[in-house]
Scaffold this active site. Structure first.
Site, PDB file in Angstrom:
ATOM      1  N   GLU A 230     -10.379  -1.833   5.672  1.00  0.00           N
ATOM      2  CA  GLU A 230      -9.200  -2.185   6.461  1.00  0.00           C
ATOM      3  C   GLU A 230      -9.545  -2.822   7.795  1.00  0.00           C
ATOM      4  O   GLU A 230      -8.807  -3.650   8.307  1.00  0.00           O
ATOM      5  CB  GLU A 230      -8.341  -0.931   6.697  1.00  0.00           C
ATOM      6  CG  GLU A 230      -7.004  -1.233   7.314  1.00  0.00           C
ATOM      7  CD  GLU A 230      -6.068  -0.026   7.303  1.00  0.00           C
ATOM      8  OE1 GLU A 230      -4.852  -0.229   7.316  1.00  0.00           O
ATOM      9  OE2 GLU A 230      -6.552   1.122   7.274  1.00  0.00           O
TER      10      GLU A 230
ATOM     11  N   GLN B   7       0.840  -1.204   0.000  1.00  0.00           N
ATOM     12  CA  GLN B   7       0.000   0.000   0.000  1.00  0.00           C
ATOM     13  C   GLN B   7       0.871   1.249   0.000  1.00  0.00           C
ATOM     14  O   GLN B   7       1.596   1.497   0.968  1.00  0.00           O
ATOM     15  CB  GLN B   7      -0.897  -0.010   1.243  1.00  0.00           C
ATOM     16  CG  GLN B   7      -1.789   1.212   1.390  1.00  0.00           C
ATOM     17  CD  GLN B   7      -2.732   1.068   2.562  1.00  0.00           C
ATOM     18  OE1 GLN B   7      -3.825   0.531   2.433  1.00  0.00           O
ATOM     19  NE2 GLN B   7      -2.305   1.524   3.725  1.00  0.00           N
ATOM     20  N   GLY B   8       0.818   2.037  -1.077  1.00  0.00           N
ATOM     21  CA  GLY B   8       1.627   3.248  -1.196  1.00  0.00           C
ATOM     22  C   GLY B   8       0.847   4.484  -0.794  1.00  0.00           C
ATOM     23  O   GLY B   8       0.419   5.254  -1.666  1.00  0.00           O
ATOM     24  N   TYR B   9       0.662   4.667   0.501  1.00  0.00           N
ATOM     25  CA  TYR B   9      -0.064   5.831   1.014  1.00  0.00           C
ATOM     26  C   TYR B   9       0.873   6.815   1.715  1.00  0.00           C
ATOM     27  O   TYR B   9       1.106   7.920   1.244  1.00  0.00           O
ATOM     28  CB  TYR B   9      -1.160   5.385   1.991  1.00  0.00           C
ATOM     29  CG  TYR B   9      -2.445   4.901   1.346  1.00  0.00           C
ATOM     30  CD1 TYR B   9      -2.539   4.630  -0.013  1.00  0.00           C
ATOM     31  CD2 TYR B   9      -3.579   4.689   2.118  1.00  0.00           C
ATOM     32  CE1 TYR B   9      -3.710   4.180  -0.584  1.00  0.00           C
ATOM     33  CE2 TYR B   9      -4.768   4.243   1.561  1.00  0.00           C
ATOM     34  CZ  TYR B   9      -4.837   3.998   0.205  1.00  0.00           C
ATOM     35  OH  TYR B   9      -6.006   3.555  -0.346  1.00  0.00           O
ATOM     36  N   SER B  10       1.424   6.424   2.851  1.00  0.00           N
ATOM     37  CA  SER B  10       2.204   7.347   3.687  1.00  0.00           C
ATOM     38  C   SER B  10       3.446   7.859   2.970  1.00  0.00           C
ATOM     39  O   SER B  10       4.083   7.143   2.185  1.00  0.00           O
ATOM     40  CB  SER B  10       2.620   6.656   4.992  1.00  0.00           C
ATOM     41  OG  SER B  10       1.497   6.349   5.774  1.00  0.00           O
TER      42      SER B  10
ATOM     43  N   SER C 246      -3.221   6.973  13.181  1.00  0.00           N
ATOM     44  CA  SER C 246      -2.731   7.266  14.529  1.00  0.00           C
ATOM     45  C   SER C 246      -3.878   7.573  15.481  1.00  0.00           C
ATOM     46  O   SER C 246      -5.011   7.851  15.069  1.00  0.00           O
ATOM     47  CB  SER C 246      -1.772   8.462  14.486  1.00  0.00           C
ATOM     48  OG  SER C 246      -2.492   9.648  14.162  1.00  0.00           O
ATOM     49  N   ASN C 247      -3.585   7.539  16.781  1.00  0.00           N
ATOM     50  CA  ASN C 247      -4.590   7.887  17.788  1.00  0.00           C
ATOM     51  C   ASN C 247      -5.220   9.245  17.511  1.00  0.00           C
ATOM     52  O   ASN C 247      -6.440   9.424  17.633  1.00  0.00           O
ATOM     53  CB  ASN C 247      -3.946   7.907  19.179  1.00  0.00           C
ATOM     54  CG  ASN C 247      -3.840   6.526  19.801  1.00  0.00           C
ATOM     55  OD1 ASN C 247      -4.275   5.542  19.222  1.00  0.00           O
ATOM     56  ND2 ASN C 247      -3.256   6.458  20.988  1.00  0.00           N
ATOM     57  N   GLU C 248      -4.376  10.202  17.139  1.00  0.00           N
ATOM     58  CA  GLU C 248      -4.869  11.566  16.932  1.00  0.00           C
ATOM     59  C   GLU C 248      -5.870  11.622  15.775  1.00  0.00           C
ATOM     60  O   GLU C 248      -6.917  12.274  15.864  1.00  0.00           O
ATOM     61  CB  GLU C 248      -3.697  12.520  16.670  1.00  0.00           C
ATOM     62  CG  GLU C 248      -2.772  12.725  17.863  1.00  0.00           C
ATOM     63  CD  GLU C 248      -1.826  11.558  18.106  1.00  0.00           C
ATOM     64  OE1 GLU C 248      -1.188  11.533  19.173  1.00  0.00           O
ATOM     65  OE2 GLU C 248      -1.725  10.665  17.236  1.00  0.00           O
TER      66      GLU C 248
ATOM     67  N   SER D  86       4.562  -1.435   4.165  1.00  0.00           N
ATOM     68  CA  SER D  86       4.705  -2.803   4.665  1.00  0.00           C
ATOM     69  C   SER D  86       4.898  -3.795   3.518  1.00  0.00           C
ATOM     70  O   SER D  86       4.126  -3.798   2.558  1.00  0.00           O
ATOM     71  CB  SER D  86       3.472  -3.202   5.479  1.00  0.00           C
ATOM     72  OG  SER D  86       3.306  -2.360   6.589  1.00  0.00           O
TER      73      SER D  86
END
Length: 376
Positions: free
Chosen positions: A242, A126-129, A355-357, A161
């Site tokens: 997801e 997966q090419g996201y971040s 993330s949590n935020e 990943s």
């Protein structure tokens, strides 16, 4: 016996019969922080699952799946985890890209990509971040420009990943120069085996390297999912897949970890401490609450709450394991113990996958209806 109970019995029997011989040695291997374990052998196991009709359960039969209900998928993942079957290697293709193509892809794209995913012939990443766009996905800057029938891609992705083992990448890129945020993005399927793609594994605290940096230097592809500029909608469709039925199987694994930790605390006498006994009891209660919440909200916006809950619970379990171990948890030999690896890798649980935020923002804005956070 109800049909669902019969299905559970069938899954349990098949796993018992087939996690034998050479496959028996794969029990408990793989998973986050341990993807390097018996990877080739786990591919063979996944292909064995495919040959027996146990991959792509939720896909419609016309696309090679079983058309399984959400309840049946939950049962499968629970029994899979209870059997300590090895972690799957085809998650990104089977659980994320495949359903996206079924929902939004062209007939040609489904014909080209779905069979190799189902048969575990082609693996995906997966090419996201990106370095400047992690949880804030709308800030991606990797760009792609048209060159005839092809897209030419330039930029960098990070924390990708299993990119070093994947044949393909589904990537969110900016195809409209000067565009900002959600506008001007497109969703491309990019072959990894080409001169314009460089993959650099990132060594983790646990010693593995399942995350990667990916550099695109005029890499090319002809595969666009959805319309040009509509990549945000396609990417959000992917993310919607997801957190599904597999989450319930994950929690079975959590229970196994907690039970093992309780056994360790009992064997070492740590459980005699009333404070430690209370902490372990609270962990078990938290796990039960997590399961019932996940069951109640599996198809809704509550998925963000579920992610927030399990990530913090699991990180807390790693910290609790260090308390149970005491000073022994600080010593290492040639390799990390399972508890040390759990503690170190679960530091990332509250970051990857949203993330949590970011999860709190989603809950506030989409679930509670609070005003949107001001963004530049």
């Amino acid at each position: 016996m109800t049909p669902l109970e019969e299905f559970r019995a069938t899954v349990r029997e098949w796993l018992a019969d087939n996690l034998s011989g050479d496959f028996a040695a794969l029990r408990g291997l793989g998973g986050p922080g341990r993807e390097h374990e018996a990877f080739d052998e786990r591919i063979e196991w996944d292909r064995h699952l495919a040959e027996s009709g146990w991959t792509c359960l939720g896909w419609p039969p016309e696309h090679g799946g079983r058309g399984a209900s959400i309840e049946e998928r939950v049962v499968f993942h629970e029994e899979y985890a209870r059997a300590a079957a090895p972690a799957r290697v085809s998650h990104f293709g089977e659980e994320l890209l495949g359903p996206t193509l079924i929902a939004l892809g062209t007939p040609e794209q489904r014909q080209r990509f779905l069979p190799p995913i189902r048969q575990v012939i082609e693996l995906w990443c997966q090419g996201y971040s990106e370095p400047g766009a992690g949880s804030d996905l709308a800030s991606v800057s990797t760009s792609a420009v048209r060159d005839g029938d092809e897209w030419v891609i330039t930029g960098q992705k990070v924390w990708t990943s299993l990119a070093h083992l994947a044949q393909w990448c589904f990537a969110l890129v900016r195809t409209e120069p000067g565009s900002k945020r959600h506008a001007g993005l497109s969703y491309l399927l990019v072959p990894m085996d080409q001169p314009g793609v460089e993959v650099r594994p990132i060594e983790q605290l646990t010693g593995g390297s399942e995350f990667n940096e990916v550099f695109f230097s005029s890499a090319r592809t002809t595969h666009l999912v959805g319309e040009e500029g509509d990549g945000w909608r396609v990417a959000m469709t992917t993310l919607g897949f997801e957190r599904g039925a597999a989450m319930l199987g994950q929690q079975v694994g959590f229970r196994r970890e907690l039970d093992a930790l309780i056994t360790l605390a009992r064997d070492t006498g740590v459980l005699d401490d009333p404070v430690m006994r209370e902490k372990l009891t609270r962990a078990r209660i938290g796990l039960d609450v997590m399961r019932w919440h996940a069951l109640r909200t599996i198809d809704g916006e509550g998925a963000s709450v579920t992610k927030l809950v399990w990530a913090n619970w699991h990180r807390g379990l790693g910290e609790l394991a260090m308390e149970v171990l005491g000073a022994a948890g600080m010593a290492t030999g040639d390799d990390l113990s399972e508890w040390q690896r759990l503690f170190l890798f679960t530091r990332a649980d509250t970051i990857y996958g949203g993330s949590n935020e970011i999860q709190r923002n989603i809950i506030a804005e989409r679930v509670l209806g609070l005003p949107r956070e001001a963004r530049a």
